[in-house]
Design a protein around this motif. Structure first.
Motif, PDB file in Angstrom:
ATOM      1  N   HIS A   1       0.813  -1.219   0.000  1.00 27.80           N
ATOM      2  CA  HIS A   1       0.000   0.000   0.000  1.00 27.80           C
ATOM      3  C   HIS A   1       0.849   1.272   0.000  1.00 27.80           C
ATOM      4  N   HIS A   2       2.170   1.148   0.055  1.00 28.83           N
ATOM      5  CA  HIS A   2       3.029   2.333   0.103  1.00 28.83           C
ATOM      6  C   HIS A   2       3.246   2.919  -1.287  1.00 28.83           C
ATOM      7  N   LEU A   3       3.147   4.238  -1.387  1.00 25.79           N
ATOM      8  CA  LEU A   3       3.578   4.932  -2.598  1.00 25.79           C
ATOM      9  C   LEU A   3       5.104   4.879  -2.654  1.00 25.79           C
ATOM     10  N   ILE A   4       5.652   4.573  -3.829  1.00 24.67           N
ATOM     11  CA  ILE A   4       7.103   4.524  -4.016  1.00 24.67           C
ATOM     12  C   ILE A   4       7.524   5.713  -4.874  1.00 24.67           C
ATOM     13  N   VAL A   5       8.482   6.480  -4.370  1.00 25.38           N
ATOM     14  CA  VAL A   5       9.017   7.635  -5.095  1.00 25.38           C
ATOM     15  C   VAL A   5      10.468   7.336  -5.437  1.00 25.38           C
ATOM     16  N   ILE A   6      10.787   7.260  -6.727  1.00 27.12           N
ATOM     17  CA  ILE A   6      12.159   6.991  -7.167  1.00 27.12           C
ATOM     18  C   ILE A   6      12.748   8.288  -7.725  1.00 27.12           C
ATOM     19  N   TRP A   7      13.899   8.676  -7.166  1.00 26.38           N
ATOM     20  CA  TRP A   7      14.582   9.900  -7.587  1.00 26.38           C
ATOM     21  C   TRP A   7      15.689   9.540  -8.575  1.00 26.38           C
ATOM     22  N   ALA A   8      15.693  10.173  -9.738  1.00 30.94           N
ATOM     23  CA  ALA A   8      16.731   9.876 -10.732  1.00 30.94           C
ATOM     24  C   ALA A   8      16.964  11.081 -11.636  1.00 30.94           C
ATOM     25  N   GLY A   9      18.229  11.432 -11.799  1.00 34.41           N
ATOM     26  CA  GLY A   9      18.595  12.501 -12.719  1.00 34.41           C
ATOM     27  C   GLY A   9      18.979  11.942 -14.072  1.00 34.41           C
ATOM     28  N   GLU A  10      19.349  12.839 -14.977  1.00 36.67           N
ATOM     29  CA  GLU A  10      19.692  12.446 -16.335  1.00 36.67           C
ATOM     30  C   GLU A  10      21.182  12.119 -16.397  1.00 36.67           C
ATOM     31  N   ASN A  11      21.514  10.951 -15.871  1.00 37.45           N
ATOM     32  CA  ASN A  11      22.879  10.441 -15.890  1.00 37.45           C
ATOM     33  C   ASN A  11      22.808   8.917 -15.895  1.00 37.45           C
ATOM     34  N   ALA A  12      23.884   8.274 -16.340  1.00 39.47           N
ATOM     35  CA  ALA A  12      23.871   6.821 -16.492  1.00 39.47           C
ATOM     36  C   ALA A  12      23.731   6.105 -15.160  1.00 39.47           C
ATOM     37  N   HIS A  13      24.305   6.680 -14.104  1.00 41.10           N
ATOM     38  CA  HIS A  13      24.233   6.057 -12.774  1.00 41.10           C
ATOM     39  C   HIS A  13      22.791   5.916 -12.305  1.00 41.10           C
ATOM     40  N   GLU A  14      22.084   7.025 -12.195  1.00 42.10           N
ATOM     41  CA  GLU A  14      20.732   6.991 -11.636  1.00 42.10           C
ATOM     42  C   GLU A  14      19.724   6.376 -12.604  1.00 42.10           C
ATOM     43  N   GLN A  15      19.931   6.552 -13.898  1.00 46.17           N
ATOM     44  CA  GLN A  15      19.010   5.960 -14.865  1.00 46.17           C
ATOM     45  C   GLN A  15      19.173   4.443 -14.932  1.00 46.17           C
ATOM     46  N   THR A  16      20.396   3.949 -14.777  1.00 45.98           N
ATOM     47  CA  THR A  16      20.597   2.505 -14.689  1.00 45.98           C
ATOM     48  C   THR A  16      19.960   1.969 -13.412  1.00 45.98           C
TER      49      THR A  16
ATOM     50  N   ALA B   1       2.873  13.975  -8.593  1.00 45.78           N
ATOM     51  CA  ALA B   1       3.090  13.925 -10.045  1.00 45.78           C
ATOM     52  C   ALA B   1       2.544  12.626 -10.630  1.00 45.78           C
ATOM     53  N   HIS B   2       2.732  12.493 -11.905  1.00 48.45           N
ATOM     54  CA  HIS B   2       2.236  11.363 -12.690  1.00 48.45           C
ATOM     55  C   HIS B   2       2.712  10.023 -12.116  1.00 48.45           C
ATOM     56  N   VAL B   3       1.766   9.119 -11.886  1.00 53.75           N
ATOM     57  CA  VAL B   3       2.102   7.751 -11.464  1.00 53.75           C
ATOM     58  C   VAL B   3       2.397   6.930 -12.714  1.00 53.75           C
ATOM     59  N   LEU B   4       3.500   6.198 -12.679  1.00 53.42           N
ATOM     60  CA  LEU B   4       3.880   5.394 -13.848  1.00 53.42           C
ATOM     61  C   LEU B   4       2.778   4.390 -14.198  1.00 53.42           C
ATOM     62  N   THR B   5       2.444   4.326 -15.467  1.00 53.49           N
ATOM     63  CA  THR B   5       1.452   3.343 -15.923  1.00 53.49           C
ATOM     64  C   THR B   5       2.130   1.980 -16.049  1.00 53.49           C
ATOM     65  N   GLN B   6       1.335   0.940 -16.181  1.00 57.82           N
ATOM     66  CA  GLN B   6       1.886  -0.395 -16.375  1.00 57.82           C
ATOM     67  C   GLN B   6       2.696  -0.473 -17.663  1.00 57.82           C
ATOM     68  N   THR B   7       2.260   0.238 -18.681  1.00 57.09           N
ATOM     69  CA  THR B   7       2.991   0.263 -19.958  1.00 57.09           C
ATOM     70  C   THR B   7       4.364   0.896 -19.769  1.00 57.09           C
ATOM     71  N   GLU B   8       4.406   2.009 -19.038  1.00 53.73           N
ATOM     72  CA  GLU B   8       5.689   2.686 -18.777  1.00 53.73           C
ATOM     73  C   GLU B   8       6.611   1.806 -17.940  1.00 53.73           C
ATOM     74  N   ARG B   9       6.043   1.161 -16.942  1.00 49.73           N
ATOM     75  CA  ARG B   9       6.851   0.275 -16.108  1.00 49.73           C
ATOM     76  C   ARG B   9       7.417  -0.890 -16.926  1.00 49.73           C
ATOM     77  N   LYS B  10       6.589  -1.479 -17.767  1.00 48.35           N
ATOM     78  CA  LYS B  10       7.050  -2.590 -18.607  1.00 48.35           C
ATOM     79  C   LYS B  10       8.185  -2.149 -19.529  1.00 48.35           C
ATOM     80  N   ALA B  11       8.086  -0.913 -20.020  1.00 48.72           N
ATOM     81  CA  ALA B  11       9.124  -0.404 -20.917  1.00 48.72           C
ATOM     82  C   ALA B  11      10.461  -0.297 -20.178  1.00 48.72           C
ATOM     83  N   PHE B  12      10.431   0.224 -18.948  1.00 44.07           N
ATOM     84  CA  PHE B  12      11.646   0.331 -18.147  1.00 44.07           C
ATOM     85  C   PHE B  12      12.197  -1.059 -17.806  1.00 44.07           C
ATOM     86  N   GLU B  13      11.299  -1.977 -17.475  1.00 45.40           N
ATOM     87  CA  GLU B  13      11.735  -3.352 -17.154  1.00 45.40           C
ATOM     88  C   GLU B  13      12.435  -3.989 -18.351  1.00 45.40           C
TER      89      GLU B  13
END
Length: 275
Positions: free
Chosen positions: A87-102, A161-173
């Motif tokens: 039931h917890h909202l998850i907030v992931i912080w990531a900037g535009e760099n290879a470290h955080e995006q990976t 802000a915008h909650v990731l959709t299942q489609t967006e999550r699948k794309a990242f996975e």
């Protein structure tokens, strides 16, 4: 539940949550790692982690306590992510760099079976929205370059802000599945993508930096390696850490490209020049 990549941004976010009166209600999971360097081949399984651990142990300078802490911390972080209540909202912080995006893609893969709502805060987009000024030439390379006050303001404005959709999550996975099949040990961020590059990608730049320093000197003297590393890191628009540059300098010494004076137990204890 906040997920952050690095000790420095974790400390700043803790202060931001404390100043907002949220430190008792909201928790932080910190991935104390640098995902732009080192192998990530099948990192989500035991064999993949063991390969990464061995590479870091033998290539990146950590003392015995540091490498032991890394292993314990990594395994505990995975466990903490697995145990996030549904039931917890998850907030992931990531900037535009290879470290955080990976790291972002890795974490979303670990969360693939969970049904939690997930919000991603892009610190670069948030910085542009709330702080960018024409007279200030600054683009944060990573979350750690923002102050606790800036993170507090960003979170106050972005937490709904915008909650990731299942489609967006699948794309990242799927992007993680592709990324973790690559064997390179260096990643950069270019054209809004993670690019795997050879580990000697910055060697020529390191060599040219040493040459430029030598040309400014009257005599062909040795230059403190810490000065070279600082100069290289300071002018890169990537976030790969000083220890990786230190590793490449040692490799250039071993390959006979650079001469060394001193003992390379730490970057401040030895000097280099072009052979």
């Amino acid at each position: 539940m906040h997920i952050v990549f690095g000790d420095s941004p974790t400390g700043s976010l803790k202060i931001a949550l404390k100043e907002s009166g949220l430190i008792q209600q909201e928790n932080i999971i910190n991935f104390s790692d640098l995902f732009s360097i080192g192998p990530i081949l099948n990192l989500h399984d035991a064999q993949g982690f063991n390969s990464r651990y061995e590479w870091l142990r033998t290539h990146i300078r950590m003392d015995d306590e540091g490498i032991f802490t890394y292993e314990t911390s990594f395994r505990q972080t995975i466990l903490n992510i697995e145990q996030i209540p549904s039931h917890h909202l998850i907030v992931i912080w990531a900037g535009e760099n290879a470290h955080e995006q990976t790291g972002l893609r890795f974490v979303l893969y670990l969360l693939k079976e969970k049904r939690n709502n997930i919000v991603m805060i892009n610190i670069n987009e948030a910085y542009k929205t709330h702080f960018e000024r024409p007279e200030i030439d600054f683009i944060p390379r990573c979350m750690g370059e923002l102050s606790s006050g800036q993170l507090k303001q960003i979170y106050e404005n972005e937490k709904n802000a915008h909650v990731l959709t299942q489609t967006e999550r699948k794309a990242f996975e799927q992007q993680w599945v592709q990324l973790c099949n690559e064997k390179e040990v260096l990643r950069i961020w270019e054209n809004n993508k993670i690019i795997s590059v050879p580990e000697n990608y910055y060697d020529e730049y390191i060599i040219n930096t040493v040459k430029n320093f030598q040309q400014k000197k009257k005599h062909n003297d040795f230059i403190k390696s810490a000065r070279i590393i600082g100069e290289v890191i300071g002018h890169l628009n990537q976030y790969i850490g000083d220890q990786f540059i230190h590793y490449r300098i040692i490799r250039l010494i071993m390959d006979g490209v650079l001469d060394m004076e001193g003992v390379p137990t730490a970057m401040r204890y030895y000097s280099i020049k072009i052979r």
